[in-house]
Scaffold this motif. Structure first.
Motif, PDB file in Angstrom:
ATOM      1  N   ARG A 143     -14.449 -88.610 -85.201  1.00 35.23           N
ATOM      2  CA  ARG A 143     -14.406 -87.240 -85.737  1.00 35.23           C
ATOM      3  C   ARG A 143     -14.961 -87.278 -87.148  1.00 35.23           C
ATOM      4  O   ARG A 143     -15.060 -88.340 -87.753  1.00 35.23           O
ATOM      5  CB  ARG A 143     -12.987 -86.681 -85.743  1.00 35.23           C
ATOM      6  CG  ARG A 143     -12.037 -87.402 -86.692  1.00 35.23           C
ATOM      7  CD  ARG A 143     -10.674 -86.727 -86.780  1.00 35.23           C
ATOM      8  NE  ARG A 143      -9.746 -87.504 -87.552  1.00 35.23           N
ATOM      9  CZ  ARG A 143      -9.651 -87.500 -88.879  1.00 35.23           C
ATOM     10  NH1 ARG A 143     -10.454 -86.743 -89.606  1.00 35.23           N
ATOM     11  NH2 ARG A 143      -8.761 -88.241 -89.497  1.00 35.23           N
ATOM     12  N   TYR A 144     -15.316 -86.122 -87.684  1.00 33.82           N
ATOM     13  CA  TYR A 144     -15.827 -86.055 -89.043  1.00 33.82           C
ATOM     14  C   TYR A 144     -14.645 -85.982 -90.005  1.00 33.82           C
ATOM     15  O   TYR A 144     -14.046 -84.923 -90.174  1.00 33.82           O
ATOM     16  CB  TYR A 144     -16.720 -84.830 -89.235  1.00 33.82           C
ATOM     17  CG  TYR A 144     -17.936 -84.815 -88.334  1.00 33.82           C
ATOM     18  CD1 TYR A 144     -18.840 -85.859 -88.368  1.00 33.82           C
ATOM     19  CD2 TYR A 144     -18.157 -83.769 -87.466  1.00 33.82           C
ATOM     20  CE1 TYR A 144     -19.964 -85.855 -87.543  1.00 33.82           C
ATOM     21  CE2 TYR A 144     -19.282 -83.747 -86.648  1.00 33.82           C
ATOM     22  CZ  TYR A 144     -20.175 -84.800 -86.693  1.00 33.82           C
ATOM     23  OH  TYR A 144     -21.277 -84.792 -85.876  1.00 33.82           O
ATOM     24  N   ARG A 163     -11.501 -83.429 -93.920  1.00 33.98           N
ATOM     25  CA  ARG A 163     -11.980 -83.158 -92.565  1.00 33.98           C
ATOM     26  C   ARG A 163     -13.156 -82.194 -92.609  1.00 33.98           C
ATOM     27  O   ARG A 163     -13.119 -81.213 -93.325  1.00 33.98           O
ATOM     28  CB  ARG A 163     -10.867 -82.547 -91.713  1.00 33.98           C
ATOM     29  CG  ARG A 163      -9.734 -83.517 -91.465  1.00 33.98           C
ATOM     30  CD  ARG A 163      -8.605 -82.850 -90.705  1.00 33.98           C
ATOM     31  NE  ARG A 163      -7.505 -83.773 -90.547  1.00 33.98           N
ATOM     32  CZ  ARG A 163      -7.205 -84.375 -89.404  1.00 33.98           C
ATOM     33  NH1 ARG A 163      -7.912 -84.142 -88.340  1.00 33.98           N
ATOM     34  NH2 ARG A 163      -6.187 -85.196 -89.342  1.00 33.98           N
ATOM     35  N   ILE A 165     -17.664 -82.016 -91.545  1.00 37.37           N
ATOM     36  CA  ILE A 165     -18.956 -82.581 -91.911  1.00 37.37           C
ATOM     37  C   ILE A 165     -19.474 -82.025 -93.235  1.00 37.37           C
ATOM     38  O   ILE A 165     -20.277 -82.656 -93.912  1.00 37.37           O
ATOM     39  CB  ILE A 165     -19.981 -82.363 -90.767  1.00 37.37           C
ATOM     40  CG1 ILE A 165     -21.249 -83.188 -90.979  1.00 37.37           C
ATOM     41  CG2 ILE A 165     -20.330 -80.886 -90.609  1.00 37.37           C
ATOM     42  CD1 ILE A 165     -21.069 -84.639 -90.717  1.00 37.37           C
ATOM     43  N   LEU A 180     -20.055 -86.260 -96.474  1.00 39.43           N
ATOM     44  CA  LEU A 180     -19.797 -86.640 -95.087  1.00 39.43           C
ATOM     45  C   LEU A 180     -21.020 -86.448 -94.183  1.00 39.43           C
ATOM     46  O   LEU A 180     -21.152 -87.124 -93.169  1.00 39.43           O
ATOM     47  CB  LEU A 180     -18.570 -85.924 -94.533  1.00 39.43           C
ATOM     48  CG  LEU A 180     -17.277 -86.736 -94.717  1.00 39.43           C
ATOM     49  CD1 LEU A 180     -16.904 -86.919 -96.164  1.00 39.43           C
ATOM     50  CD2 LEU A 180     -16.159 -86.172 -93.916  1.00 39.43           C
ATOM     51  N   ARG A 181     -21.940 -85.566 -94.563  1.00 38.67           N
ATOM     52  CA  ARG A 181     -23.182 -85.448 -93.787  1.00 38.67           C
ATOM     53  C   ARG A 181     -23.947 -86.772 -93.818  1.00 38.67           C
ATOM     54  O   ARG A 181     -24.556 -87.168 -92.824  1.00 38.67           O
ATOM     55  CB  ARG A 181     -24.076 -84.337 -94.346  1.00 38.67           C
ATOM     56  CG  ARG A 181     -23.567 -82.952 -94.089  1.00 38.67           C
ATOM     57  CD  ARG A 181     -24.581 -81.908 -94.584  1.00 38.67           C
ATOM     58  NE  ARG A 181     -23.932 -80.624 -94.756  1.00 38.67           N
ATOM     59  CZ  ARG A 181     -23.616 -79.804 -93.765  1.00 38.67           C
ATOM     60  NH1 ARG A 181     -23.890 -80.152 -92.533  1.00 38.67           N
ATOM     61  NH2 ARG A 181     -23.029 -78.654 -94.006  1.00 38.67           N
ATOM     62  N   TYR A 184     -22.000 -89.629 -91.793  1.00 43.10           N
ATOM     63  CA  TYR A 184     -22.118 -89.513 -90.337  1.00 43.10           C
ATOM     64  C   TYR A 184     -23.553 -89.305 -89.855  1.00 43.10           C
ATOM     65  O   TYR A 184     -23.767 -88.898 -88.718  1.00 43.10           O
ATOM     66  CB  TYR A 184     -21.203 -88.402 -89.826  1.00 43.10           C
ATOM     67  CG  TYR A 184     -19.749 -88.778 -89.952  1.00 43.10           C
ATOM     68  CD1 TYR A 184     -19.157 -89.633 -89.027  1.00 43.10           C
ATOM     69  CD2 TYR A 184     -18.986 -88.328 -91.022  1.00 43.10           C
ATOM     70  CE1 TYR A 184     -17.827 -90.014 -89.161  1.00 43.10           C
ATOM     71  CE2 TYR A 184     -17.655 -88.705 -91.158  1.00 43.10           C
ATOM     72  CZ  TYR A 184     -17.086 -89.544 -90.220  1.00 43.10           C
ATOM     73  OH  TYR A 184     -15.773 -89.931 -90.355  1.00 43.10           O
TER      74      TYR A 184
END
Length: 190
Positions: A143-144, A163, A165, A180-181, A184
């Motif tokens: 999960r992001y 939590r 992206i 987070l981009r 991931y």
């Protein structure tokens, strides 16, 4: 039936075996624990975190390492291999081999099904005894999101649950930000 006593290894014996081995093992309380390989997602997430940190640490008094820098937790005797580790200032090593770091500033673990409970619980208990450690990240691969633990001035740890992206995490101890981009990138969830 005869029972044999299991002989515990010393830290020096572990290091001699580990340095000659083709696979990595952690060490605790006289025993070696073979580490398993990581999935594609795990490798992508860890590599992306390392890449982002390495780029942002250029010109700063910190170094980032991925997967193969062993860390010794002096207070508990655990030798382990975090997925990503950053150390700042004067680096301290176990011996002249310079392959066992004693003073990490930031540790990052990427969760997998087999290690999630340990990484978030028992391993973090060990890590918290490191005086040098200021931040601990536990990054999900399914999960992001991540858990960002920050050591407070009084020694307590504050948890930020991140939590989504679109989120960013400020790593104050090393003056970096993780988007987070980027963490991931190329990681397919589902």
């Amino acid at each position: 039936m005869s029972s044999q006593l299991k002989t515990k290894l010393t830290a020096q014996e572990y290091l001699a075996i580990e340095r000659a081995a083709e696979v990595k093992s952690e060490f605790y309380d006289g025993e070696m624990f073979l580490m398993s390989g990581a999935s594609r997602k795990h490798n992508l997430v860890a590599g992306n975190v390392f890449g982002e940190l390495r780029n942002q640490l250029r010109g700063k008094p910190c170094e980032a390492y991925i997967a193969d820098m062993r860390v010794r937790i002096s207070a508990t005797g655990l030798y382990t291999y975090p997925d990503v580790v950053v150390a700042c200032g004067e680096l301290q090593f176990d011996d002249k081999e310079l392959d066992t770091l004693l003073n990490p500033t930031l540790i990052v673990e990427v969760l997998s099904k087999s290690t999630a409970f340990y990484d978030k619980g028992g391993k973090f208990e060990h890590y918290r005894t490191l005086e040098s450690l200021k931040e601990y990240l536990v990054v999900a691969q399914n999960r992001y999101g991540l858990e960002h633990h920050v050591k407070q001035a009084d020694g307590r740890w504050l948890l930020e649950d991140v939590r989504g992206i679109e989120q960013k995490v400020k790593l104050e101890s090393i003056h970096c930000t993780l988007d987070l981009r980027e963490v991931y990138e190329r990681v397919e969830l589902g």
